[in-house]
Design an enzyme around this catalytic site. Sequence first.
Site, short mmCIF file in Angstrom:
data_model
loop_
_atom_site.label_atom_id
_atom_site.label_comp_id
_atom_site.label_asym_id
_atom_site.label_seq_id
_atom_site.Cartn_x
_atom_site.Cartn_y
_atom_site.Cartn_z
N TYR A 151 0.82 -1.21 0.00
CA TYR A 151 0.00 0.00 0.00
C TYR A 151 0.86 1.27 0.00
CZ TYR A 151 -4.67 -1.94 0.61
OH TYR A 151 -5.88 -2.57 0.41
N LYS A 202 3.20 -15.32 2.04
CA LYS A 202 3.54 -16.16 0.87
C LYS A 202 5.06 -16.29 0.84
CE LYS A 202 1.62 -17.16 -2.66
NZ LYS A 202 1.34 -18.54 -3.17
N ASP A 235 -2.66 -18.07 0.39
CA ASP A 235 -3.66 -18.60 -0.56
C ASP A 235 -4.40 -19.78 0.07
OD1 ASP A 235 -1.32 -20.10 -0.64
OD2 ASP A 235 -1.43 -20.52 -2.79
N ASP A 259 -6.45 -7.15 3.59
CA ASP A 259 -7.57 -6.50 2.90
C ASP A 259 -8.45 -7.57 2.27
OD1 ASP A 259 -9.07 -4.38 1.74
OD2 ASP A 259 -8.03 -4.73 -0.15
N ASP A 263 -12.31 -9.29 3.66
CA ASP A 263 -13.56 -9.28 2.89
C ASP A 263 -14.16 -10.69 2.84
OD1 ASP A 263 -13.43 -6.53 2.30
OD2 ASP A 263 -14.07 -6.84 0.24
C1 IPM Z 1 -10.56 -1.36 3.39
C2 IPM Z 1 -10.76 -0.69 2.06
C3 IPM Z 1 -9.59 0.24 1.79
C4 IPM Z 1 -8.35 -0.61 1.69
C5 IPM Z 1 -9.76 1.16 0.56
C6 IPM Z 1 -11.02 1.98 0.64
C7 IPM Z 1 -8.56 2.03 0.37
O1 IPM Z 1 -10.95 -1.62 1.05
O2 IPM Z 1 -10.45 -0.66 4.40
O3 IPM Z 1 -10.53 -2.59 3.43
O4 IPM Z 1 -8.04 -1.17 0.61
O5 IPM Z 1 -7.66 -0.70 2.70
MN MN Z 2 -10.98 -3.69 1.76
#
Ligand code: IPM
Ligand code: MN
Length: 380
Positions: A151, A202, A235, A259, A263
Amino acid sequence: MTTQCKALIMATYNLFLLPGDGIGPEVMAEVKKLIAWMNGHGMGTFRTDDGLVGGSCYDAHGVSVTDETVDKAKAADAVIFGAVGGPKWDKVPYDARPEAGLLRLRKDLGLFANIRPAICYPALAESSSLKRDVVDGLDIIILRELTGGVYFGEPKTITDLGNGQKRAVDTQVYDTYEIERIARVAFELARKRRNKVTSMEKRNVMKTGVLWNEVVAQVHAREFKDVELEHQLADSGGMQLVRWPKQFDVIVTDNLFGDILSDIAAMLTGSLGMLPSASLGEVDPKTKKRKSLYEPVHGSAPDIAGKGMANPIAMIASFGMALRYSFNMGREADLIDQAIAAALAKNLRTADIKSEGCKLVGTAEMGDAVIAELTRLAAA
Ligand code: IPM
Ligand code: MN
């Protein structure tokens, strides 16, 4: 001591609210109701200030976060953040894109530890795309490193090679100290839970993975031998997360893997609209305080923005995490979690978690229902 009397001697906390874009302001409105409720019920004294971030800040100031906002965020006792982004800002310069505002806040406040708990409320086990027995009762934490890795690594460029080709470079970089401090947070969290840490990287293809693995193992051997440590390739770890997520307690991983994996973890809980997060900095040895920002894991959901149908639970639970991690108000945070569970148990559902036989409600109704349950629980 009466409640009122107690309220008088309670510390005053300054919250800096950054609703952002899309559904951000809608879900933040429910947190504002909750803050007013807490102030009115002798559960803390919270002062709030509002600011702009993301696309809404870009529209007003031509940048996605201003220096003044960053300074206010640094000075606040906690930042409560909504969400940023949307197609309206697809064409703005890269450095001014809405997400850049959030990334600058994370970096400038030194918020290296991002705690993303994935809890499956019993009432929601049917909403997950996975089988009930896989997710029912799930309670894990994804601990994501938040200020390093790809990042922020330099160089981060797109270069014209002059032959009709371009070359894009992102840099994945980690120093020992960055891995050590996030590993410590992971082991400390695990000690208060089921005492198990799974580190994901990884190392089979990345040097940062090799170092990550080595440093986590060293911190473990040096300081946390009592905690069970396991290493998984990221993975395969992703696969395990959907195969049998209950094998995990605390997963610690880098910025990008965190990240993605968080999700995935969100969907285990039924919806992305359910997952809160806390981003914490280092504890200041003098003041014993740490900078902090609380935000839902979901984004700004431009497709449903302005319709009053977004799920406010991740945002409300993020405020609950602020109570727990910034203000040592674990009891009040527990009450909020119980109130969320109770509202869900009454079969109230926003669209993202709707299921047969349940009542479909909007953002404000869900927020009101949580507060109604809170009122009931606090009186009990
Ligand atoms: C998160 C989001 C952010 C990230 C974006 C909005 C920059 O997806 O907080 O997970 O990738 O960290
Ligand atoms: Mn995210």
